[in-house]
Motif scaffolding. Structure first.
Motif, short mmCIF file in Angstrom:
data_model
loop_
_atom_site.label_atom_id
_atom_site.label_comp_id
_atom_site.label_asym_id
_atom_site.label_seq_id
_atom_site.Cartn_x
_atom_site.Cartn_y
_atom_site.Cartn_z
N VAL A 118 -63.99 15.04 128.81
CA VAL A 118 -63.92 15.82 130.06
C VAL A 118 -62.47 15.97 130.50
CG1 VAL A 118 -66.23 15.28 130.86
CG2 VAL A 118 -64.32 13.74 131.39
N ALA A 119 -61.58 15.84 129.55
CA ALA A 119 -60.16 15.92 129.91
C ALA A 119 -59.80 17.26 130.48
CB ALA A 119 -59.32 15.62 128.68
N ALA A 120 -60.42 18.32 129.92
CA ALA A 120 -60.05 19.66 130.36
C ALA A 120 -60.96 20.17 131.47
CB ALA A 120 -60.10 20.62 129.17
N PHE A 121 -62.01 19.37 131.83
CA PHE A 121 -62.95 19.87 132.83
C PHE A 121 -62.26 19.98 134.17
CE2 PHE A 121 -66.97 20.82 134.57
CZ PHE A 121 -67.06 20.21 135.83
N ASN A 122 -62.53 21.17 134.85
CA ASN A 122 -61.90 21.39 136.15
C ASN A 122 -62.82 20.83 137.23
OD1 ASN A 122 -60.49 22.23 138.35
ND2 ASN A 122 -61.06 24.38 138.16
N ALA A 123 -62.62 19.60 137.52
CA ALA A 123 -63.49 18.94 138.49
C ALA A 123 -63.33 19.53 139.88
CB ALA A 123 -63.16 17.45 138.52
N ASP A 124 -62.24 20.17 140.11
CA ASP A 124 -62.04 20.75 141.43
C ASP A 124 -63.05 21.87 141.69
OD1 ASP A 124 -58.42 20.47 141.18
OD2 ASP A 124 -59.95 19.04 141.90
#
Lengths: 362, 797
Positions: free
Chosen positions: B276-282
């Motif tokens: 999930v390194a690239a997941f945009n949690a925002d």
């Protein structure tokens, strides 16, 4: 053998009030101190002792300390000082300063302290403090083996000058009873050495004469201690003289003759001589005598000159027999003089001078 | 003493001369410059010697210089004095040739004159010798010369101003050498005292300076000790600082090692979440918001539909609405307002009319009150008549009573009458108002009918009810339309919200298909993992900061080297964490500050000491100056005391002698002067203070100064004074011969006549040698028995 040089009564910063030229005489005292240290060095002395009154505490300033300390350090070897009544040990005396050279030991209490100089040689010191000290030898008992030298400042009661107050008085018998082999003293300005049995008492005298009338040597003592044998050699160091001279002006009928007689009386006195010249004799009536002029004219040739006029200007007794006002007045004054009135002598001179029309001056 | 002979071997101009004298008056005649004064001097010189002035009298021809004088004393003894002026002492013999040197003295002390006369040479000259032109006071000449001569004789001394001059010279000497209290400039003694004060102040200041130096030195010592103490404290603080620093370094290095271990653990934990390194949690929150928004919008749309359904009008209501629009709807608000207003006015008018009629009725029953009024009035009149009647009958008892009753009754009737009139007017007014109100009501009713009749409404109340109903139906109709509109809007909003969520979810989780809930769940899960991974990243960042904190600006190699250096220098690490390095450093800084301050103070004090030492004056020099000043002051004070004594003694004796002479003169003159002036002048006085001679004038008995007398009287008076003086000096001893060396300027016959008797008389008391150049006087004297001696013989044989 142990050699020491003993001196006392230098009286640095003293005042000289009997004759002018005090500054030069104080300089002479300082020079004498330098000569004492030179003497000790030249003779290879193992120690230097001072019997008090090295300086006058009430006038000593920073240069006094610098001067003394410089020469103490120059000697380098042990120096022992027994303070006197003019330089007593106190909190603010030069002897209590922390820059006192390390080779100087001061006996700071009016009680004997023993200090061994060698196996068979002990120095006992007694110092003055501002309070009057007790008789130093009254209860003293020195019992260490070998030679015992007492260093102190006091008055030999058997040789007290008239009208002088004794300070730390003692007698030679007391010294003998104490067991001291040699007493190196200070206080009397005329030096002498006295012996009783195997005990010796020695005053070096002041290195330069301080007051008129001092008898004895002026310098230092070279002391050699070889076991029980102690020899004392007085060394004259003084370069100034105090001369009490008289000149009779009875035959001097004018001021030129007065000057000639004065000059003859001065003789060979020079720049190191301090002269007190008394003018005596009966001056011829009307002869001009200017005391201040004489002092001015002849004073330059000597270190200092004080002229005391003790001449008589008239046969007061003869004048006092005259049946006139002058005669009666002189007779009255003669009676007062006879009764001891101190004003009478001056009044007589003034009265006669007033009638003669000659100068009336102090 | 009586001179017998004088032999002059050589003396001045005289040589080889012998003079023989008689006991009484001897007159020696000689021209001017013949040797008269020389002879006088030879007599005195033989008796006293010449001393300083010897050469003045050496014989002119250079021959022997000697004189011999023979005289007889009062006791009859005969003495001869032979004086060779080039020899040391005279030879004195008695009649028998006995040398009297042993008796009289030796050498310079052998003075026959003093021995036999008892006076010195000065006194001899003053007493025994009257020189030329000393005596007379010529007209116009200074009178003080006589007083001066008198003073000279009485006072003694070689100077003519005698005691007065001596006193003045004493005063001058005091003023010159001592000064006076009043003097401002020349006051040597005061100046000396002031100088002494100044010298003492200087010496005191010098001593104070020395004392200050001692104090300064003591302070320097104390300050130096303080400096040492502070330096030691600073060293100790430095030691502790280094120790603590070493301890801290050791701790830091330990912390660094721990840190490294921890950092590695965290990095390993982070790697689990790399998917999930690239997941945009925002974007999660936006997606969730969008999801909720869509869900909410759908629910709202559903509810709006339901509301719209409920708000729709029924069929009946629709028809009623149309009816109401047709009747009540035709009356607008303005018209309705008019209508209601008219109705109100009509009601108001009706009320007003009713009230007015009632009011008017209420006033009328007051007719009963009219009867009362009439009774009162009648009674009052009766009472009045009675009062009048009693008054006519002179019945003064009932007259006032009836009068009073009449007054009261009539007063009451008056009041009643007034009141009734008022009520009648009021009733009329009310009736009028009622009539007016009724008219107004009629008008209002007409206005209402005009509006209601066209719409078939019977009353205003009915119209009002209809209008209200119309308003209700209208409101309901409006509400139904609004609900319908809202339902439509809600449907559109729900559609948009759903499309928005689909977009967001498609961006975040493009791989998730199916219902929106599935996308929503996937987003949440992935966001949570992403946050967890971010937390680990934050932890790693924190650890980085921690490392910076541990290392500071150094790196770990620098810390290790520093610790090694400290340990190699023998520093004992201080690990006590309760000891703060900062605190020790602060403590050291405080000590160093204090040390610097002390060093500054020390330097300042040493500078002050150096400067003060340079400024120390020469105290022995000052003390010597004080001693010399004190000696000088003592000398001047002794001089002052001596001169004061001399002055007092002289003043006393002068006053005494002059007073004594004054008394003697008076005594002597009383006899002599009176005799000589044949009783004319008996009283001769002399002022003891001024020695001024005065005479009592017989004619007037006044005392006059002698210069105001005639020349003749003056001459006589002076001679008397001179003889009196000689007698006074001779009292108790030998009377010296009186030597009058041409005392007057010239002797004319008149003067000879008046003075010669005085001289003769004087010579009775003592031998008198009168020297004169007046042959006339010589002859006159010789004629009267005087011994005449001529000097006119040649000087040199």
């Amino acid at each position: 053998m142990f050699t020491l040089v003993h001196a006392a009564d230098l009286h640095l910063e003293t005042t000289f009030t009997d004759v002018r030229g005090g500054g030069a005489r104080r300089a002479a005292l300082a020079d004498a101190f330098v000569r004492i240290v030179d003497l000790a060095r030249d003779r290879g002395a193992d120690a230097l002792t001072f019997g008090g009154d090295l300086y006058e505490a009430q006038r000593a300033g920073p240069q006094t300390a610098r001067f003394l300390f410089e020469h103490f350090a120059r000697f380098g070897k042990p120096i022992y000082i027994a303070p006197g009544n003019h330089d007593p040990y106190a909190a603010r005396s030069l002897y209590a300063r922390d820059d006192l050279p390390a080779n100087v030991r001061v006996f700071a209490e009016p009680d004997w302290s023993a200090f061994p100089l060698a196996d068979d040689l002990t120095l006992y010191g007694f110092g003055h403090t501002p309070a009057d000290p007790p008789r130093p030898f009254a209860t003293a008992r020195f019992d260490r083996p070998g030679a015992r030298i007492a260093l102190f400042h006091g008055s030999d009661e058997q040789r007290m000058p008239p009208n002088k107050r004794a300070t730390a008085p003692f007698t030679l018998d007391e010294i003998v009873a104490s067991g001291a082999t040699l007493a190196l003293a200070g206080h009397f300005h005329g030096g002498y050495v006295e012996r009783k049995g195997t005990t010796q008492l020695a005053y070096p005298g002041s290195p330069e004469p301080i007051k008129f009338g001092e008898r004895g040597t002026h310098g230092a003592l070279l002391v050699r201690i070889d076991g029980p044998q102690i020899t004392i050699e007085p060394i004259e160091l003084a370069r100034t003289r105090l001369l009490d001279l008289n000149v009779d002006l009875s035959r001097a009928g004018n001021d030129h003759a007065i000057g000639k007689a004065f000059e003859d009386a001065l003789g060979g006195a020079g720049a190191s001589d301090y002269v007190r010249m008394r003018l005596r004799g009966a001056l011829e009536r009307g002869t001009r005598l200017d005391r201040d002029l004489l002092a001015e004219r002849y004073g330059a040739a000597v270190g200092g000159l004080e002229v005391i006029d003790e001449t008589t200007i008239a046969d007061f007794a003869a004048l006092g027999e005259e049946p006139n006002v002058r005669g009666h007045a002189i007779a009255d004054l003669l009676a007062l003089r006879e009764a001891g009135d101190p004003r009478a002598e001056g009044a007589l001179r003034a009265l006669v001078a007033a009638f003669d029309g000659t100068e009336i001056a102090p | 003493m009586i001179l017998r002979t004088l032999s002059i071997t050589g003396f001045g101009r005289l040589r080889d001369r012998r003079f023989t004298f008689a006991p009484g008056l001897n007159v020696i005649f000689g021209e001017n410059e013949s040797g008269k004064s020389t002879l006088c001097t030879a007599i005195a010189a033989t008796l006293y010697g010449l001393e300083r002035r010897k050469e003045l009298w050496r014989p002119w021809d250079g021959g022997p210089f000697a004189t011999t004088l023979a005289y007889e004393l009062k006791n009859g003894r005969e003495i001869e004095v032979a004086r060779d002026y080039d020899a040391k002492a005279p030879r004195v013999y008695d009649r028998n040739g006995t040398d009297l040197a042993a008796e009289l003295g030796e050498g310079r002390s052998l003075v026959p004159g003093r021995a036999h006369l008892g006076i010195g040479i000065d006194a001899f000259w003053n007493a025994a010798y009257v020189r030329q032109q000393q005596m007379p006071i010529e007209d116009g000449k200074d009178v003080s010369a006589v007083a001066d001569a008198l003073a000279h004789a009485l006072d003694g001394g070689p100077r003519e101003d005698a005691a007065r001059g001596a006193l003045k010279r004493i005063d001058d000497a005091l003023r010159t050498h001592v000064g006076t209290k009043q003097a401002r400039k020349n006051a040597p003694l005061r100046a000396l005292r002031e100088r002494l004060d100044e010298e003492r102040r200087s010496a005191d200041a010098a001593r104070a300076s020395l004392a200050t130096l001692d104090e300064l030195r003591a302070r320097i010592e104390e300050t130096a000790l303080e400096r040492e103490r502070l330096a030691a404290a600073a060293s100790e603080a430095e030691r502790r600082i280094r120790g603590r620093r070493a301890g801290l370094l050791r701790a830091r290095l330990a912390d660094l090692r721990a840190w490294r271990e921890q950092y590695a653990e965290v990095q390993a934990a982070r790697a689990v979440f790399d998917d999930v390194a690239a997941f945009n949690a925002d974007g999660e929150s936006e997606a969730i918001d969008a999801y909720h928004a869509a869900d909410t919008a759908a629910a709202l749309a559903q509810r709006a539909e339901e509301d719209a359904e409920r708000a729709r009008l029924s069929e009946e209501e629709t028809h009623e609405l149309a009816d109401r629009r047709a009747d009540a709807g035709r009356v607008d608000d303005d018209a309705f307002t008019e209508l209601t207003t008219a109705a109100q006015e009509a009601a108001t008018a009706r009320s007003r009319a009713t009230a007015a009629a009632n009011e008017a009725r209420s006033v009328r029953p007051a007719g009963a009150a009219g009867g009362f009024l009439g009774a009162m009035l009648a009674l009052g009149l009766v009472a009045l008549c009675a009062a009048i009647g009693f008054a006519i009958a002179h019945d003064w008892f009932w007259t006032p009573i009836c009068g009073g009753i009449a007054l009261v009754l009539l007063g009451v009737a008056a009041l009643q009458g007034r009141g009734r009139a008022v009520r009648v007017r009021a009733a009329a007014a009310q009736q009028q108002r009622a009539d007016e109100a009724l008219a107004a009501e009629g008008r209002a009713a007409a206005a209402i009918a005009a509006i209601l009749d066209p719409i078939g409404v019977l009353s205003v109340e009915d119209l009002t009810r209809r209008r209200e109903r119309l308003a209700d139906l209208e409101a309901k109709y409006t509400a139904a339309n609004a609900a319908l509109a809202r339902a439509e809007a809600a449907r559109r909003a729900a559609t948009l919200a759903g499309e928005r969520f689909d977009r967001i979810a498609g961006a975040l989780v493009p791989d998730v298909t199916g219902p929106r809930t599935a996308a929503r769940t996937a987003i949440a899960q992935r966001a949570a993992r992403k946050r967890e991974r971010d937390g680990i990243d934050a932890r790693l960042s924190f650890l980085e900061v921690q490392k910076s904190t541990i290392l500071g600006t150094a790196d770990d190699y620098a810390l290790e080297n520093e610790l090694a250096d400290l340990l190699a220098a023998g520093v004992e690490p201080l690990d006590d964490e309760t000891i703060s390095l900062r605190a020790i450093e602060d403590e050291r800084a405080t000590i160093v500050d204090a040390l610097r301050g002390v060093e500054r103070d020390l330097a300042a004090m040493q500078g002050e000491l150096t400067a003060a030492e340079r400024a120390i004056p020469d105290l022995p020099e000052l003390d010597e100056a004080i001693a010399h000043s004190e000696a000088e002051i003592a000398r001047l004070e002794a001089f002052e005391r001596a001169l004061t004594l001399a002055k007092e003694t002289l003043e006393t004796r002068t006053e005494e002698a002059h007073s004594s002479f004054a008394r003697r003169l008076e005594d002597y003159a009383a006899g002599t002067f009176s005799t000589i002036t044949a009783g004319r002048y008996g009283e001769l006085r002399v002022n003891p203070a001024t020695l001024e001679i005065t005479v009592r004038i017989p004619e007037t008995q006044a005392i006059e100064k002698i210069e105001f007398l005639s020349a003749g009287t003056r001459d006589q008076a002076y001679l008397v004074v001179r003889f009196a003086m000689a007698r006074m000096f001779a009292e108790g001893g030998e009377t010296p011969p009186l030597l009058l060396d041409d005392p007057f300027a010239y002797w004319d016959a008149q003067r000879i006549e008046r003075c010669l008797p005085i001289v003769e008389r004087g010579a009775l008391d003592g031998q008198t040698l009168l020297f004169t150049s007046s042959d006339e006087l010589a002859r006159a004297a010789a004629a009267r028995g005087a011994q005449r001696i001529d000097l006119s013989a040649p000087v040199y044989a």
